[in-house]
Scaffold this active site. Structure first.
Site, PDB file in Angstrom:
ATOM      1  CG  HIS A  61      -2.603   3.897   3.707  1.00 11.95           C
ATOM      2  ND1 HIS A  61      -3.955   3.677   3.838  1.00 11.95           N
ATOM      3  CD2 HIS A  61      -2.053   2.684   3.488  1.00 11.95           C
ATOM      4  CE1 HIS A  61      -4.216   2.398   3.697  1.00 11.95           C
ATOM      5  NE2 HIS A  61      -3.065   1.772   3.491  1.00 11.95           N
ATOM      6  CB  SER A  84      -0.942   0.011   1.209  1.00 15.08           C
ATOM      7  OG  SER A  84      -1.882  -1.017   1.114  1.00 15.08           O
TER       8      SER A  84
END
Length: 278
Positions: free
Chosen positions: A239, A187
């Site tokens: 993230h 991610s």
């Protein structure tokens, strides 16, 4: 076996290509606003156009991107090679708990081990995933965001972007997370692609293409940033770090010549390493 917290995201494309109804996309024509996939996009002097508008504007002023000259697998080999490696590791390790444990211990970002000198672990979590849902979401996101970028910037710059974004995601997860945290998943790298798209959309905000892209990305970004607060075990730090890296690399690339882009991305990766060593 203890499953590490998931560092996953769920990007959602808001439209499908007007010529290929099975292809979700973030792209749209700068003139008519029709959603277009990377294969249909025709690059103009400013922005991208659908084939119909490209013909109206005059083909001599347009350049067909490499993604339109062949299959996506041929024009985005790095994206599909990465997907194949990640999926291959996931499939192979599903058949053996001991092998799965070994791969997690080898590649997962375990912050306590990073603190002891295993700085490489801020990059390696991209190779392993916690479960089927995790890898499906990440590979879908990579498929949606990666090929168009790879076709435009070239393999060296693209790989540098993925490496730097993964490193920045890992560095943020290390400094903003706990010493016992363990993270897996691609991610951070994928959010780097997201950040680059966001930077490009902002630079083109005065065009129909830029406004449409900003609108799509804004909703998707809000959903992804909200997920760590709704689903336990998702690393918002990873993230955030990847997203910031993507935006910064986009700004760097806008200020340097094309041959210098891979070096700029690698410099960002080095910054991530230094951040966990000091």
């Amino acid at each position: 076996m203890t499953t590490p917290p998931e560092n996953q995201n769920v990007p959602t494309a808001q439209s499908v290509c007007y010529r290929h109804s099975d292809r979700p996309t973030f792209l749209s024509c700068a003139q008519c606003g029709n959603p277009i996939c990377p294969e249909c996009a025709v690059q103009g002097t400013v922005g991208q156009f659908c084939p119909d508008c490209a013909r109206l504007r005059g083909q001599q002023k347009m350049v067909k991107p490499r993604a339109a000259r062949g299959s996506m697998a041929r024009t985005a080999p790095a994206t599909f090679a990465f997907m194949a490696i990640a999926i291959g590791i996931f499939v192979v390790t599903r058949g053996s708990d001991s092998l799965e444990d070994q791969m997690l211990l080898l590649f997962a970002q375990i912050n306590d081990l990073v603190a002891r000198g295993d700085w490489y672990r801020i990059f390696t979590p991209v190779l392993v995933h916690a479960n089927l849902t995790h890898i499906l979401f990440n590979m879908y996101a990579l498929y949606q965001l990666g090929p168009a970028i790879e076709a435009r910037v070239g393999i060296p710059s693209y790989l540098g972007l993925l490496l730097a974004a993964a490193g920045w995601g890992g560095a943020f997860a290390y400094h903003l997370g706990g010493p016992g945290d363990a993270l897996v998943g691609a991610s951070g790298a994928i959010f780097g692609l997201f950040g680059l798209w966001l930077h490009s959309a902002f630079r083109l905000r005065d065009t129909a293409f830029g406004r449409n892209l900003l609108s799509s990305l804004g909703l998707t970004l809000a959903l992804n940033l909200a997920l760590p607060f709704l689903i336990p075990g998702i690393s918002w730090q990873g993230h955030l770090g990847g997203l910031i890296a993507g935006v910064l690399i986009g700004e760097l690339w806008s200020r340097v010549k094309r041959p210098q882009r891979p070096v700029a991305a690698l410099a960002m990766a080095v910054v991530a390493v230094l951040a966990v060593l000091v």
